[in-house]
Write a protein that holds these residues in place. Structure first.
Motif, PDB file in Angstrom:
ATOM      1  N   SER A  73      24.436  51.035 -11.429  1.00  0.00           N
ATOM      2  CA  SER A  73      24.867  50.588 -10.105  1.00  0.00           C
ATOM      3  C   SER A  73      24.553  49.110  -9.925  1.00  0.00           C
ATOM      4  O   SER A  73      23.433  48.673 -10.197  1.00  0.00           O
ATOM      5  CB  SER A  73      24.156  51.391  -9.022  1.00  0.00           C
ATOM      6  N   ALA A  74      25.555  48.381  -9.458  1.00  0.00           N
ATOM      7  CA  ALA A  74      25.366  46.968  -9.146  1.00  0.00           C
ATOM      8  C   ALA A  74      25.879  46.681  -7.742  1.00  0.00           C
ATOM      9  O   ALA A  74      26.267  45.567  -7.427  1.00  0.00           O
ATOM     10  CB  ALA A  74      26.090  46.110 -10.174  1.00  0.00           C
ATOM     11  N   LYS A  75      25.852  47.709  -6.895  1.00  0.00           N
ATOM     12  CA  LYS A  75      26.426  47.573  -5.554  1.00  0.00           C
ATOM     13  C   LYS A  75      25.714  46.530  -4.695  1.00  0.00           C
ATOM     14  O   LYS A  75      26.320  45.951  -3.816  1.00  0.00           O
ATOM     15  CB  LYS A  75      26.462  48.922  -4.840  1.00  0.00           C
ATOM     16  N   ASP A  76      24.457  46.282  -4.960  1.00  0.00           N
ATOM     17  CA  ASP A  76      23.702  45.326  -4.150  1.00  0.00           C
ATOM     18  C   ASP A  76      23.784  43.896  -4.674  1.00  0.00           C
ATOM     19  O   ASP A  76      23.183  42.991  -4.093  1.00  0.00           O
ATOM     20  CB  ASP A  76      22.237  45.752  -4.060  1.00  0.00           C
ATOM     21  N   VAL A  77      24.519  43.696  -5.746  1.00  0.00           N
ATOM     22  CA  VAL A  77      24.677  42.360  -6.310  1.00  0.00           C
ATOM     23  C   VAL A  77      26.022  41.797  -5.842  1.00  0.00           C
ATOM     24  O   VAL A  77      27.062  42.439  -6.005  1.00  0.00           O
ATOM     25  CB  VAL A  77      24.624  42.400  -7.858  1.00  0.00           C
ATOM     26  N   SER A  78      26.008  40.629  -5.276  1.00  0.00           N
ATOM     27  CA  SER A  78      27.215  40.017  -4.737  1.00  0.00           C
ATOM     28  C   SER A  78      28.113  39.503  -5.860  1.00  0.00           C
ATOM     29  O   SER A  78      27.694  38.707  -6.701  1.00  0.00           O
ATOM     30  CB  SER A  78      26.843  38.856  -3.813  1.00  0.00           C
TER      31      SER A  78
END
Length: 84
Positions: free
Chosen positions: A31-36
């Motif tokens: 998951s990389a959902k919190d990386v812009s």
């Protein structure tokens, strides 16, 4: 190696490898959902320019730091796209 080059290499090592925990976390959690995404694009463009600058100056600390940082952050960008 002179003191300033050594100082630059230590600084480069610390800042470059600060991205490794983020890369490993994205890899493990899938998951990389919190990386812009926009931040990654701008950051990678800036790092590429720093790398070109370092190559122009033949400045080893700048070349190493930005080459490795660009590599790590391109992987993060690929994972961000993959795990979207």
């Amino acid at each position: 190696m002179d003191f300033i080059t050594g100082l630059g290499l230590v600084a480069a090592t610390l800042t470059t490898f600060s991205f490794l925990p983020q890369l490993l976390k994205i890899w493990q959690t899938k998951s990389a959902k919190d990386v812009s995404f926009v931040m990654l694009i701008f950051f990678n463009a800036g790092i590429l320019l720093w790398l070109i600058y370092g190559l122009y100056l033949s400045a080893l600390p700048i070349i190493l730091a930005n080459g490795i940082t660009l590599f790590f952050n391109l992987i993060i960008l690929v994972l961000k796209i993959k795990y979207k």
